[in-house]
Write a protein that holds these residues in place. Structure first.
Motif, mmCIF file in Angstrom:
data_model
loop_
_atom_site.group_PDB
_atom_site.id
_atom_site.type_symbol
_atom_site.label_atom_id
_atom_site.label_comp_id
_atom_site.label_asym_id
_atom_site.label_seq_id
_atom_site.Cartn_x
_atom_site.Cartn_y
_atom_site.Cartn_z
ATOM 1 N N ALA A 146 0.829 -1.202 0.000
ATOM 2 C CA ALA A 146 0.000 0.000 0.000
ATOM 3 C C ALA A 146 0.864 1.252 0.000
ATOM 4 O O ALA A 146 0.596 2.216 -0.735
ATOM 5 C CB ALA A 146 -0.925 -0.007 1.223
ATOM 6 N N MET A 147 1.935 1.250 0.792
ATOM 7 C CA MET A 147 2.851 2.394 0.800
ATOM 8 C C MET A 147 3.489 2.587 -0.575
ATOM 9 O O MET A 147 3.630 3.709 -1.066
ATOM 10 C CB MET A 147 3.931 2.186 1.868
ATOM 11 C CG MET A 147 3.414 2.234 3.286
ATOM 12 S SD MET A 147 4.662 1.724 4.512
ATOM 13 C CE MET A 147 5.949 2.959 4.213
ATOM 14 N N GLY A 148 3.887 1.487 -1.204
ATOM 15 C CA GLY A 148 4.533 1.580 -2.502
ATOM 16 C C GLY A 148 3.641 2.148 -3.585
ATOM 17 O O GLY A 148 4.085 2.903 -4.451
ATOM 18 N N TYR A 149 2.346 1.800 -3.547
ATOM 19 C CA TYR A 149 1.418 2.277 -4.568
ATOM 20 C C TYR A 149 0.871 3.674 -4.280
ATOM 21 O O TYR A 149 0.412 4.357 -5.198
ATOM 22 C CB TYR A 149 0.260 1.295 -4.723
ATOM 23 C CG TYR A 149 0.616 0.078 -5.539
ATOM 24 C CD1 TYR A 149 0.998 0.200 -6.871
ATOM 25 C CD2 TYR A 149 0.602 -1.190 -4.977
ATOM 26 C CE1 TYR A 149 1.347 -0.915 -7.628
ATOM 27 C CE2 TYR A 149 0.945 -2.310 -5.719
ATOM 28 C CZ TYR A 149 1.322 -2.164 -7.043
ATOM 29 O OH TYR A 149 1.674 -3.266 -7.776
ATOM 30 N N LEU A 150 0.905 4.085 -3.011
ATOM 31 C CA LEU A 150 0.316 5.379 -2.665
ATOM 32 C C LEU A 150 1.350 6.482 -2.490
ATOM 33 O O LEU A 150 0.977 7.656 -2.408
ATOM 34 C CB LEU A 150 -0.503 5.245 -1.378
ATOM 35 C CG LEU A 150 -1.728 4.330 -1.461
ATOM 36 C CD1 LEU A 150 -2.372 4.171 -0.088
ATOM 37 C CD2 LEU A 150 -2.742 4.873 -2.458
ATOM 38 N N MET A 151 2.642 6.141 -2.424
ATOM 39 C CA MET A 151 3.683 7.133 -2.159
ATOM 40 C C MET A 151 4.675 7.190 -3.314
ATOM 41 O O MET A 151 4.885 6.197 -4.020
ATOM 42 C CB MET A 151 4.444 6.784 -0.870
ATOM 43 C CG MET A 151 3.606 6.790 0.378
ATOM 44 S SD MET A 151 4.601 6.315 1.825
ATOM 45 C CE MET A 151 3.374 6.416 3.127
ATOM 46 N N SER A 152 5.287 8.348 -3.469
ATOM 47 C CA SER A 152 6.397 8.462 -4.405
ATOM 48 C C SER A 152 7.621 7.768 -3.821
ATOM 49 O O SER A 152 7.658 7.425 -2.634
ATOM 50 C CB SER A 152 6.717 9.933 -4.666
ATOM 51 O OG SER A 152 7.215 10.554 -3.489
ATOM 52 N N MET A 153 8.639 7.583 -4.661
ATOM 53 C CA MET A 153 9.848 6.910 -4.212
ATOM 54 C C MET A 153 10.488 7.654 -3.047
ATOM 55 O O MET A 153 10.909 7.053 -2.046
ATOM 56 C CB MET A 153 10.837 6.808 -5.390
ATOM 57 C CG MET A 153 12.195 6.252 -5.027
ATOM 58 S SD MET A 153 12.104 4.575 -4.387
ATOM 59 C CE MET A 153 13.821 4.299 -3.969
ATOM 60 N N ARG A 154 10.569 8.975 -3.127
ATOM 61 C CA ARG A 154 11.215 9.755 -2.071
ATOM 62 C C ARG A 154 10.435 9.655 -0.770
ATOM 63 O O ARG A 154 11.018 9.456 0.303
ATOM 64 C CB ARG A 154 11.336 11.223 -2.501
ATOM 65 C CG ARG A 154 11.984 12.122 -1.464
ATOM 66 C CD ARG A 154 12.182 13.516 -2.006
ATOM 67 N NE ARG A 154 13.050 13.518 -3.178
ATOM 68 C CZ ARG A 154 13.382 14.617 -3.863
ATOM 69 N NH1 ARG A 154 12.888 15.796 -3.496
ATOM 70 N NH2 ARG A 154 14.186 14.536 -4.892
#
Length: 241
Positions: A146-154
């Motif tokens: 969920a973090m990976g899909y909802l957040m940018s890389m930074r």
């Protein structure tokens, strides 16, 4: 399996994640746990289970949040999203590599506990705890996804570097029963790390836990699954539909 091989090779070429998840939990075990309760069989067994859950938290959140966020922003990742295989093989590839990262996190802890402490548990309990740990892996995998899909890389990198520690503290992972602050006792049953720890402890030692924490673990698992599916669909609509 093609996705799995590629992701595994990429992780081996840049082994920072393996080093972090392997060294941090076992370092806590060696320097802060073993010298104080290493010969108390009951206490060290419970502490080992707690640190295993902590290692799984670091491994799953760290691996999936960074890997998915990085792939979303890369040209290669955008190309993969156009292939006919769809969502399932990519996620299964992530999951299999994640299990390798999880093994790197928990095997050193178990070896230290087995070789240098009085920790012990009957084999049926160990197998039951392994099954409980798989449920924990699913929960924390969904959180990292969920973090990976909802957040940018930074943003994902920042959240990954500091996010697991508040979760661990709020879940009471670094406190014993006598020294737990009152505010932690009040909020811990509602935090997924407490439910994950209690689930493994129940399986390994049979000690009683607050049922609310197990119920909330199931609730958080459903929430993380929904956020992952929504984040993937949102990303798909923005980039390709």
């Amino acid at each position: 399996m093609t996705y799995t091989r590629r992701n595994l090779v990429e992780n081996i070429r840049t082994p920072t994640m393996f080093s972090t998840v392997a060294l941090v939990p076992v370092g806590v075990m060696v320097f802060f746990v073993v010298p104080f309760i290493g010969q108390d069989a009951t206490a060290i067994t419970s502490a080992t289970a707690t640190l295993v859950v902590f290692g799984v938290l670091m491994a799953c959140v760290g691996h999936f949040s960074i890997a998915i966020a990085a792939q979303r922003e890369s040209a290669w990742g955008r190309y993969l999203r156009t292939l006919p295989g769809g969502f399932a093989p990519q996620m299964l590839g992530y999951l299999l590599v994640g299990l390798v990262v999880v093994a790197a996190a928990i095997i050193p802890i178990v070896l230290v506990a087995g070789l240098f402490t009085a920790a012990s548990a009957p084999l049926p309990r160990v197998l039951l705890a392994a099954g409980a740990l798989l449920i924990v892996v699913v929960t924390f995998t969904l959180l990292g996804s969920a973090m990976g899909y909802l957040m940018s890389m930074r943003v994902a990198a920042i959240a990954n570097s500091i996010g697991f520690l508040p979760l661990a503290v709020a879940g009471g992972m670094f406190f014993d029963e006598a020294g737990t602050p009152e505010i932690i006792e009040q909020i811990a049953p509602f935090v997924p790390t407490r439910g994950a720890t209690d689930l493994v402890l129940v399986a390994l030692t049979g000690e009683s836990v607050v049922p609310l924490s197990l119920v909330m673990l199931a609730v958080w698992t459903v929430i993380f699954a929904g956020l992952t599916a929504w984040g993937y669909r949102r990303d798909q609509v923005r980039r390709f539909d």
